[in-house]
Design a protein around this motif. Structure first.
Motif, mmCIF file in Angstrom:
data_model
loop_
_atom_site.group_PDB
_atom_site.id
_atom_site.type_symbol
_atom_site.label_atom_id
_atom_site.label_comp_id
_atom_site.label_asym_id
_atom_site.label_seq_id
_atom_site.Cartn_x
_atom_site.Cartn_y
_atom_site.Cartn_z
ATOM 1 N N HIS A 190 0.978 -1.202 -0.122
ATOM 2 C CA HIS A 190 0.099 -0.177 -0.044
ATOM 3 C C HIS A 190 0.879 1.255 -0.048
ATOM 4 O O HIS A 190 2.035 1.187 0.397
ATOM 5 N N ASP A 191 0.349 2.318 -0.442
ATOM 6 C CA ASP A 191 1.019 3.594 -0.471
ATOM 7 C C ASP A 191 -0.003 4.796 -0.231
ATOM 8 O O ASP A 191 -0.046 5.254 1.055
ATOM 9 N N CYS A 192 -0.723 4.974 -1.119
ATOM 10 C CA CYS A 192 -1.406 6.563 -0.960
ATOM 11 C C CYS A 192 -2.809 6.203 -0.156
ATOM 12 O O CYS A 192 -3.265 7.111 0.583
ATOM 13 N N ARG A 193 -3.245 4.926 -0.262
ATOM 14 C CA ARG A 193 -4.676 4.708 0.283
ATOM 15 C C ARG A 193 -5.749 5.522 -0.148
ATOM 16 O O ARG A 193 -6.624 6.184 0.462
ATOM 17 N N GLU A 194 -5.550 6.226 -1.462
ATOM 18 C CA GLU A 194 -6.420 7.175 -1.809
ATOM 19 C C GLU A 194 -6.837 6.864 -3.429
ATOM 20 O O GLU A 194 -7.461 7.410 -4.193
ATOM 21 N N GLY A 195 -6.594 5.310 -3.772
ATOM 22 C CA GLY A 195 -7.095 4.982 -5.410
ATOM 23 C C GLY A 195 -6.113 5.645 -6.267
ATOM 24 O O GLY A 195 -6.497 5.755 -7.466
ATOM 25 N N ILE A 196 -4.825 5.984 -5.885
ATOM 26 C CA ILE A 196 -4.308 6.726 -6.970
ATOM 27 C C ILE A 196 -2.800 5.902 -7.355
ATOM 28 O O ILE A 196 -2.409 5.905 -8.497
ATOM 29 N N CYS A 197 -1.978 5.430 -6.320
ATOM 30 C CA CYS A 197 -0.810 4.869 -6.582
ATOM 31 C C CYS A 197 -0.825 3.307 -7.262
ATOM 32 O O CYS A 197 0.059 2.921 -7.836
ATOM 33 N N GLY A 198 -1.814 2.561 -7.073
ATOM 34 C CA GLY A 198 -2.171 1.295 -7.658
ATOM 35 C C GLY A 198 -1.388 0.080 -6.848
ATOM 36 O O GLY A 198 -1.163 -0.877 -7.371
ATOM 37 N N SER A 199 -0.820 0.561 -5.749
ATOM 38 C CA SER A 199 -0.225 -0.595 -4.921
ATOM 39 C C SER A 199 -1.118 -1.685 -4.181
ATOM 40 O O SER A 199 -0.555 -2.681 -4.142
ATOM 41 N N CYS A 200 -1.946 -1.301 -3.794
ATOM 42 C CA CYS A 200 -3.017 -2.206 -3.144
ATOM 43 C C CYS A 200 -3.536 -3.295 -3.662
ATOM 44 O O CYS A 200 -4.879 -3.201 -3.868
ATOM 45 N N THR B 18 -10.491 0.675 -5.953
ATOM 46 C CA THR B 18 -9.218 0.253 -5.281
ATOM 47 C C THR B 18 -9.377 -0.740 -3.968
ATOM 48 O O THR B 18 -10.514 -0.152 -3.301
ATOM 49 N N CYS C 103 -7.869 -0.105 -1.320
ATOM 50 C CA CYS C 103 -7.651 0.773 -0.342
ATOM 51 C C CYS C 103 -9.159 1.670 0.023
ATOM 52 O O CYS C 103 -9.040 2.115 0.945
ATOM 53 N N ILE D 260 -3.883 3.178 -13.282
ATOM 54 C CA ILE D 260 -2.879 3.200 -12.083
ATOM 55 C C ILE D 260 -1.771 2.319 -12.147
ATOM 56 O O ILE D 260 -0.852 2.225 -11.336
HETATM 57 S S1 FES Z 1 -2.955 2.355 -1.842
HETATM 58 FE FE1 FES Z 1 -2.486 3.473 -3.502
HETATM 59 S S2 FES Z 1 -4.277 3.009 -4.738
HETATM 60 FE FE2 FES Z 1 -4.643 1.910 -3.291
#
Ligand code: FES
Length: 248
Positions: A56-66, A82, A84, A161
């Motif tokens: 996880h990274d942004c937890r805002e639906g932006i980075c695509g990590s989750c 997403t 998150c 993302i």
């Molecule tokens: S944590 Fe970044 S998109 Fe879900």
């Protein structure tokens, strides 16, 4: 609410993984899915256990990590969302939830729910850029007309993302929706047209080198993409690739 969690645990990509059961009580409906995992990890740490590794990274639906596969669906049951941004109110007390990593040969598991998606980085490096000569006077951006239709299409493609849900949901592990979105966002705009032929050839070549499968038009990628990227992009990429090959 009380949940029965079935979570993929794997030490690293050299060892075999397995589904492990956890009973988690006290989950609140306002928690995000990742906050629920944080809650589980706190409990595991307090009990002297090993926390579940997840990305996880942004937890805002932006980075695509989750990138999590939840009950057999990339990013879970809510369309266009997403992991998150998914909330526990989408689940019920007593639910059983399977949580697995995104699976593909090109996405090897690093640990538990974390996979290595650097193959996506290499596809981007192969052509998802524009070269601009910055010496001398640059042209005024307003002097380059772009139709509203092309601007909207390019923007929609650019909302990808790069999470890998398209790969995880595809029975062929195809990365064509991702690659097509990246090719489209440039080829639709005047600034991206200069290198469009080489871009299509290089990015498709890299996509194949990474071991992703081909598209057979089942549309699972579009259905499970959290940014609802259209499968029309794949048709556009195929046209770009075909034209580049003919001109070559
Ligand atoms: S944590 Fe970044 S998109 Fe879900």
């Amino acid at each position: 609410m009380k949940l029965n969690l079935k979570i993929w645990r794997q030490k690293n990509n050299k060892t075999k993984g397995k589904i492990q059961d956890y009973i988690l009580d006290g989950v609140e409906e306002d928690m995000s899915f990742l906050e629920m995992l944080d809650f589980l990890n706190n409990k595991l740490l307090n009990e002297g256990g090993e926390p579940v590794a997840f990305d996880h990274d942004c937890r805002e639906g932006i980075c695509g990590s989750c990138s999590l596969f939840i009950n057999g669906v990339a990013h879970g049951p809510e369309r266009g969302t997403t992991t998150c941004q998914l909330h526990m109110r989408k689940f019920k007390d007593g639910d059983t939830i399977f949580i697995e990593p995104f699976r593909s040969r090109a996405f090897p598991v690093i640990k538990d729910l974390i996979v290595d998606r650097s193959s996506f980085d290499r596809i981007q490096q192969a052509g998802a850029y524009v070269s601009v000569n910055t010496s001398g006077n640059t042209q005024d951006a307003n002097a380059i007309p772009v139709s509203k239709e092309d601007a909207d299409e390019a923007f929609n493609s650019a909302t990808c993302i790069g999470c890998g849900a398209c790969v995880a949901s595809c029975k062929n592990s195809s990365a064509m929706l991702f690659t097509a979105a990246k090719i489209s966002q440039y080829s639709l705009l005047p600034q991206g047209k200069v290198e469009r032929k080489q871009r299509a050839l290089n990015m498709v070549k890299q996509m194949d080198l990474e071991g992703f499968g081909a598209c057979t038009n089942t549309g699972a990628c579009e259905a499970q993409c959290p940014k609802e990227i259209s499968i029309k992009n794949i048709a556009r990429m195929n046209r770009e690739y075909l034209m580049a090959n003919i001109k070559k």
